[in-house]
Design a protein around this motif. Structure first.
Motif, PDB file in Angstrom:
ATOM      1  N   PHE A 237       3.631   3.783  -8.921  1.00 20.71           N
ATOM      2  CA  PHE A 237       2.853   2.598  -8.542  1.00 20.71           C
ATOM      3  C   PHE A 237       1.928   2.108  -9.661  1.00 20.71           C
ATOM      4  O   PHE A 237       1.159   1.173  -9.469  1.00 20.71           O
ATOM      5  CB  PHE A 237       2.025   2.895  -7.282  1.00 20.71           C
TER       6      PHE A 237
ATOM      7  N   PHE B 182       2.939  -0.636   6.767  1.00 24.29           N
ATOM      8  CA  PHE B 182       2.437   0.193   5.667  1.00 24.29           C
ATOM      9  C   PHE B 182       1.090  -0.383   5.220  1.00 24.29           C
ATOM     10  O   PHE B 182       0.997  -1.110   4.236  1.00 24.29           O
ATOM     11  CB  PHE B 182       3.426   0.201   4.498  1.00 24.29           C
TER      12      PHE B 182
ATOM     13  N   MET C 195       9.675   0.521  -4.082  1.00 24.18           N
ATOM     14  CA  MET C 195      10.523   1.326  -3.204  1.00 24.18           C
ATOM     15  C   MET C 195      11.634   0.437  -2.649  1.00 24.18           C
ATOM     16  O   MET C 195      11.578  -0.789  -2.784  1.00 24.18           O
ATOM     17  CB  MET C 195       9.696   1.932  -2.052  1.00 24.18           C
TER      18      MET C 195
ATOM     19  N   LEU D 268       1.337   0.559  -0.415  1.00 21.26           N
ATOM     20  CA  LEU D 268       2.458   1.517  -0.350  1.00 21.26           C
ATOM     21  C   LEU D 268       2.005   2.916  -0.739  1.00 21.26           C
ATOM     22  O   LEU D 268       2.388   3.905  -0.107  1.00 21.26           O
ATOM     23  CB  LEU D 268       3.599   1.055  -1.260  1.00 21.26           C
ATOM     24  N   LEU D 269       1.169   3.006  -1.765  1.00 21.88           N
ATOM     25  CA  LEU D 269       0.697   4.325  -2.196  1.00 21.88           C
ATOM     26  C   LEU D 269      -0.195   4.961  -1.136  1.00 21.88           C
ATOM     27  O   LEU D 269      -0.026   6.138  -0.786  1.00 21.88           O
ATOM     28  CB  LEU D 269      -0.063   4.211  -3.525  1.00 21.88           C
ATOM     29  N   VAL D 270      -1.132   4.191  -0.596  1.00 19.42           N
ATOM     30  CA  VAL D 270      -2.040   4.729   0.426  1.00 19.42           C
ATOM     31  C   VAL D 270      -1.235   5.195   1.651  1.00 19.42           C
ATOM     32  O   VAL D 270      -1.513   6.259   2.218  1.00 19.42           O
ATOM     33  CB  VAL D 270      -3.102   3.682   0.825  1.00 19.42           C
TER      34      VAL D 270
ATOM     35  N   ARG E 132       1.851   6.296   1.723  1.00 22.97           N
ATOM     36  CA  ARG E 132       2.516   7.570   1.408  1.00 22.97           C
ATOM     37  C   ARG E 132       1.518   8.721   1.419  1.00 22.97           C
ATOM     38  O   ARG E 132       1.772   9.791   1.990  1.00 22.97           O
ATOM     39  CB  ARG E 132       3.182   7.486   0.032  1.00 22.97           C
TER      40      ARG E 132
END
Lengths: 332, 69
Positions: free
Chosen positions: A118, A224, A312, B29-31, B33
């Motif tokens: 990321f 998300f 992703m 997206l990182l948070v 995951r």
């Protein structure tokens, strides 16, 4: 960036002029291009400024004008997690992966855990073929630097941006979860699921979908942290595991999406910005289910792909990569 | 200035389901995951906070997202 559908000869002229390119087209068309600083992926479905169309002869070409340097690299197998290494400091990476390849599955399941994934924009798509050719042709990626095509691995173009430019990625997803629908989760991560937990109760997933009369043109959607992420249904057959175009993830809560209105109108209404200057792709399922042939999606053009990548793997989503002045990005 | 790992904002964002709609896509997206990983293994909270902070150290464009935590 500049986007255009063009002939093989026109694309070849750009390559020979030293331009940094991302190219989508049929295998036959891509195979005719000279060596240079480009990567390519097979696709014959396109959203163009005159509407969606199938085109086996011409190429969709994106020129990255803000590139100061670029390096195509094929990550063939076990080295896939290292695609985040050796990137340029101020850069971005465009990634193309053949559908149905081992790399497709590996990236889909593990990609978001790659170290530093990321930390820089990573955008691209899963390459495909004409749906009539699924039995006879394999999706490919092309390494323009070496003039070679591959049906396995991830083809990545690492791009160094000029100092005053920055890139950012965003997605446009027409689907929202139906909040009145059941909550669905899975006991494992993967492209198939025999069972699911529906409101906490284990069920045979194919039977559940049939009994509920779920419209499988609508994906499963998960929230998300504010980004709606889809998993599309590939096949639902009685007694068999349900298969998907991206993996369902253990521990994630999904709901079946609501059917959007007219896809083309929705894209036009919701796609803000000047798409003709962005690298973008849209999903083949949006092209098919939304009947986008001959229709435009605003100013956004690009290949209609077998999967979209914004860090992703995504499904039924438009992905866009914009490069702008760092000053403007800081204000935004 | 990126807050130190002891700042409660990191624990708060990784142990809640708060919406980060105003954040850049990479942050969301990182948070997500990291939240999933912390939920599966609460003992990993410390390393996950360090990973999230490290992301912001490298991505100044995303630093404004910390205000949402």
């Amino acid at each position: 960036m500049k986007n255009a559908m063009m002939s093989v000869a026109e694309a070849a002229a750009l390559i020979e002029a030293g331009k940094v390119l991302v190219v989508a087209g049929s295998e036959a068309a891509l195979s005719q291009l000279p060596k240079g600083c480009w990567i390519g992926g097979t696709s014959v479905y396109f959203m163009t400024d005159t509407g969606g169309r199938v085109d086996r002869d011409n190429l969709f070409v994106t020129e990255i004008e803000a590139a100061e340097d670029a390096r195509p690299v094929l990550y063939a197998g076990e080295d896939l997690p290292s695609l985040t290494m050796n990137r340029f400091d101020n850069g971005l990476s465009v990634i193309l992966i053949p559908a149905f390849s081992n790399a497709h599955e590996e990236f889909a399941i593990h990609g978001s855990s790659y170290s530093g994934v990321f930390d820089q924009p990573l955008m691209g798509w899963v390459t495909g073929v004409h749906l009539d050719d699924l039995e006879s042709a394999k999706p490919k990626v092309f390494d323009g630097a070496r003039g070679m095509a591959f049906d396995e691995g991830a083809m990545v173009l690492h791009v160094k941006l000029r100092a005053e430019r920055v890139a950012d990625i965003d997605i446009l997803n027409l689907f929202e979860p139906d909040q009145t629908a059941d909550e669905i989760s899975f006991a494992g991560t993967g492209f198939t699921a025999q069972t699911a937990l529906v409101n906490g109760e284990e069920v045979d997933f194919a039977s559940y979908l049939a009994e509920k009369g779920v419209d499988t043109r609508c994906p499963l959607v998960a929230n998300f942290a504010g980004a709606m992420i889809n998993v599309s249904f590939q096949s639902v057959e009685p007694g068999k595991p349900v298969s998907f175009y991206a993996p369902v993830i253990e521990g994630v809560s999904y709901r079946v999406a609501q059917l959007p209105g007219d896809y083309a109108s929705e894209f036009v209404a919701r796609a803000q910005g000047e798409g003709s200057r962005e690298l973008s792709c849209n999903c083949i399922l949006n092209y098919l289910y939304g009947e986008l042939e001959s229709k435009t999606t605003g100013s956004f053009t690009g290949p209609a792909t077998f999967g979209e990548i914004a860090y992703m793997l995504l499904n039924q989503t438009m992905v866009r990569l914009n490069i702008q002045a760092a000053e403007a990005a800081a204000v935004a | 200035m990126i807050p130190d790992t002891t700042n409660p904002c990191w624990r708060r964002v990784l142990t809640s389901e708060s919406d980060l709609s105003g954040a850049v896509l990479a942050t969301k997206l990182l948070v997500t995951r990291l939240r999933r990983e912390v939920k599966a293994r609460p003992g990993a909270l410390g390393p996950k906070i360090a990973e999230l902070r490290d992301y912001f150290e490298k991505n100044t464009f995303a630093a404004k997202d910390i205000a949402l935590f």
